[in-house]
Design a protein around this motif. Structure first.
Motif: not given
Length: 305
Positions: A168-169, A184, A278, A280, A285-286
């Motif tokens: 998770t970010i 975030c 990136w 997400i 979640t990344v």
């Protein structure tokens, strides 16, 4: 070498002679002749057999790492095994000769960064995976053995970023050019695309930005975008953003000491590539980091099966 090797009073000259010999052997080996490459390795083996913990043996391993690094720069795009060799010799040097701290740090960081950057642009998935594994090994060794140095702290940040996929970010926030604040905690319900850019980067302008715009146009409000600007000059960032109409909010730190590669986000996450993206997912979640323009479409499709 023969005149000085066994004479204690002449060890200074023996070390100098070893250095000259290895430099000559490496230059000959770079000519590409197999017998010259074999001779370089044979000389290093002889130094190790004489005394594996000696300064002369350390010099030998150091030159093998240098040789692999140079070959990687010359032919690594077509033969990436040289990046792997560079990584392995760098780690052997640091394991056997940690007292030569500056050399060990330089080799580990150089090998880690070389493997990481080449992995990011490799079209061969197997080679890319192997190079990323080598990069991680170098960074872990650097962080473990030399964690109190600036390079060790940077390696720790890089490892923090590398471990993000599947997590998770968190700890990703900052002020924006529009005066708002991105956190975030708001990366939920929509797929979030974070992209790192600067206004003078031709790779971003020509290859990545058109793809981001296209994704924004066809996303049917399923995506939200967050840019992280790496310009030092705020006026350049604002002018480019206004002229190009970049999607999403653009994080930019007002303090001059926190701009460009000194951005708190860049330093905390060890970001080493610009432009990059990136992803997400809706749950925060990344799913992927360090995505380049060539992988952007394929990685985005994975989020919308």
């Amino acid at each position: 070498l023969q005149l000085t090797v066994e004479r204690t009073s002449k060890q200074k000259y023996f070390k100098q002679a070893v250095g000259h010999l290895l430099e000559a052997r490496m230059q000959l080996a770079l000519s590409g002749l197999k017998e010259d490459v074999d001779q370089l390795y044979a000389d290093v083996q002889a130094l190790n057999e004489r005394d594996p913990m000696s300064e002369a043996a350390a010099e030998g391993v150091f030159y093998l790492a240098r040789f692999a690094h140079t070959k990687a720069r010359l032919v690594g795009h077509s033969n990436p095994v040289w990046f792997e060799n560079f990584s392995r010799w760098a780690r052997e040097f640091s394991d056997r000769f940690p007292q030569q701290e500056q050399r060990a740090i330089s080799l580990l960081f150089g090998a880690g960064r070389s493997c990481e950057m080449h992995s990011a642009v490799s079209v061969d998935e197997t080679a890319a995976s192997r190079l990323m594994a080598e990069a991680e090994l170098c960074y872990r060794t650097l962080a473990h053995q030399f964690g109190n140095t600036s390079q060790g702290r940077e390696a720790t940040a890089v490892l923090r970023r590398m471990s993000l996929p599947g997590r998770t970010i968190s700890q990703f926030a900052g002020p924006t050019l529009s005066g708002k604040y991105v956190d975030c905690e708001n990366f939920r319900n929509l797929v979030t695309v974070i992209y790192f850019w600067d206004s003078r980067n031709t790779e971003f302008q020509q290859n990545m930005l058109p793809l981001l715009r296209q994704a924004d146009e066809v996303s049917s409000n399923r995506l939200q975008f967050v840019g992280v600007n790496l310009d030092e000059d705020e006026s350049l960032a604002r002018e480019f953003h206004e002229h190009e109409g970049l999607p999403g909010e653009q994080i930019f730190f007002s303090k001059e000491t926190q701009r460009s590669w000194n951005s708190p986000l860049i330093r905390f996450w060890g970001v080493s590539r610009c432009p990059s993206v990136w992803f997400i997912d809706r749950e925060g979640t990344v799913r992927a980091v360090d995505v380049g323009a060539s992988q952007l479409v394929a990685e985005m499709r994975k989020l919308f099966p």
